[in-house]
Design a protein around this motif. Sequence first.
Motif, PDB file in Angstrom:
ATOM      1  N   GLY A 140      20.876 -15.484  -6.862  1.00 37.79           N
ATOM      2  CA  GLY A 140      22.241 -14.913  -6.197  1.00 37.79           C
ATOM      3  C   GLY A 140      22.059 -13.694  -6.869  1.00 37.79           C
ATOM      4  O   GLY A 140      23.107 -13.076  -5.927  1.00 37.79           O
ATOM      5  N   LYS A 141      21.388 -13.193  -7.431  1.00 43.86           N
ATOM      6  CA  LYS A 141      21.418 -11.972  -8.641  1.00 43.86           C
ATOM      7  C   LYS A 141      20.748 -11.414  -6.490  1.00 43.86           C
ATOM      8  O   LYS A 141      21.547  -9.846  -6.085  1.00 43.86           O
ATOM      9  CB  LYS A 141      21.131 -11.059  -8.817  1.00 43.86           C
ATOM     10  CG  LYS A 141      21.892 -11.484 -10.514  1.00 43.86           C
ATOM     11  CD  LYS A 141      21.263 -10.713 -11.943  1.00 43.86           C
ATOM     12  CE  LYS A 141      21.950 -11.106 -12.541  1.00 43.86           C
ATOM     13  NZ  LYS A 141      21.109 -10.585 -13.494  1.00 43.86           N
ATOM     14  N   ALA A 142      20.113 -11.047  -5.817  1.00 42.24           N
ATOM     15  CA  ALA A 142      19.309 -11.146  -4.248  1.00 42.24           C
ATOM     16  C   ALA A 142      20.567 -11.196  -3.651  1.00 42.24           C
ATOM     17  O   ALA A 142      20.340  -9.906  -3.040  1.00 42.24           O
ATOM     18  CB  ALA A 142      18.444 -11.670  -4.699  1.00 42.24           C
ATOM     19  N   PHE A 143      20.942 -11.868  -3.759  1.00 44.42           N
ATOM     20  CA  PHE A 143      21.750 -12.722  -2.540  1.00 44.42           C
ATOM     21  C   PHE A 143      23.078 -11.593  -2.872  1.00 44.42           C
ATOM     22  O   PHE A 143      23.718 -10.678  -1.574  1.00 44.42           O
ATOM     23  CB  PHE A 143      23.006 -13.967  -2.702  1.00 44.42           C
ATOM     24  CG  PHE A 143      23.405 -13.920  -1.846  1.00 44.42           C
ATOM     25  CD1 PHE A 143      23.685 -14.096  -0.425  1.00 44.42           C
ATOM     26  CD2 PHE A 143      24.890 -14.889  -2.133  1.00 44.42           C
ATOM     27  CE1 PHE A 143      24.385 -14.681   0.369  1.00 44.42           C
ATOM     28  CE2 PHE A 143      25.809 -15.231  -1.450  1.00 44.42           C
ATOM     29  CZ  PHE A 143      25.670 -15.511   0.032  1.00 44.42           C
ATOM     30  N   ALA A 144      24.001 -11.112  -3.934  1.00 42.49           N
ATOM     31  CA  ALA A 144      25.098 -10.466  -4.296  1.00 42.49           C
ATOM     32  C   ALA A 144      24.379  -9.100  -3.791  1.00 42.49           C
ATOM     33  O   ALA A 144      25.046  -8.854  -3.596  1.00 42.49           O
ATOM     34  CB  ALA A 144      25.303 -10.772  -5.462  1.00 42.49           C
TER      35      ALA A 144
END
Length: 185
Positions: free
Chosen positions: A51-55
Amino acid sequence: MTMKTTISTVSGEIQEVLANVDESQAGNLADQLKKAKRIFVSGEGRSGLMGKAFAMRLMHASYNVYVTGETITPNIEADDLLVVISGSGTTGSLKSFAEKAKEAGAAIAAVTTNPTSPIAELSDSMLVIPAATKKRLPDEPATIQPLGNQFDQSVHLLLDAVIIQAVSDQEDSNEQMTARHANLE
């Protein structure tokens, strides 16, 4: 099993999972990203890291995006989108976030393997990733990988594809995205 065989098997598993994703669900998430005033991304463990990579990529693409649980994350409101990444769709803290987002009038998109999970049921839309999780439910595919590796790897690649779709009509070039990349590193 040789290392080359292991690598080939893992990549084949991911390719099969991604081939079985409902394209309309992925396209719908891309559309939701474009419409949202702000995007909030939430996940726990490795799913949270995905999720952090996506954000991060959303930020590079000029989206107003936050990760839940960070000290600078503001309150969620109507016209915002909460993207919840949970293989099982049952993670208690993420279910609580979805409930709070719903109370605030925000849209919720579940990224999960389980379309009948509590988080999916709270969501306005979902992106079902037909991968194995650590629970190894009967309808999950076989994998040589431990725990939720197959889900997390598939999430990473699929959400990158969703971003590519979401920015396809923007004039952002790789150079513009690079200019928004961190320079305090």
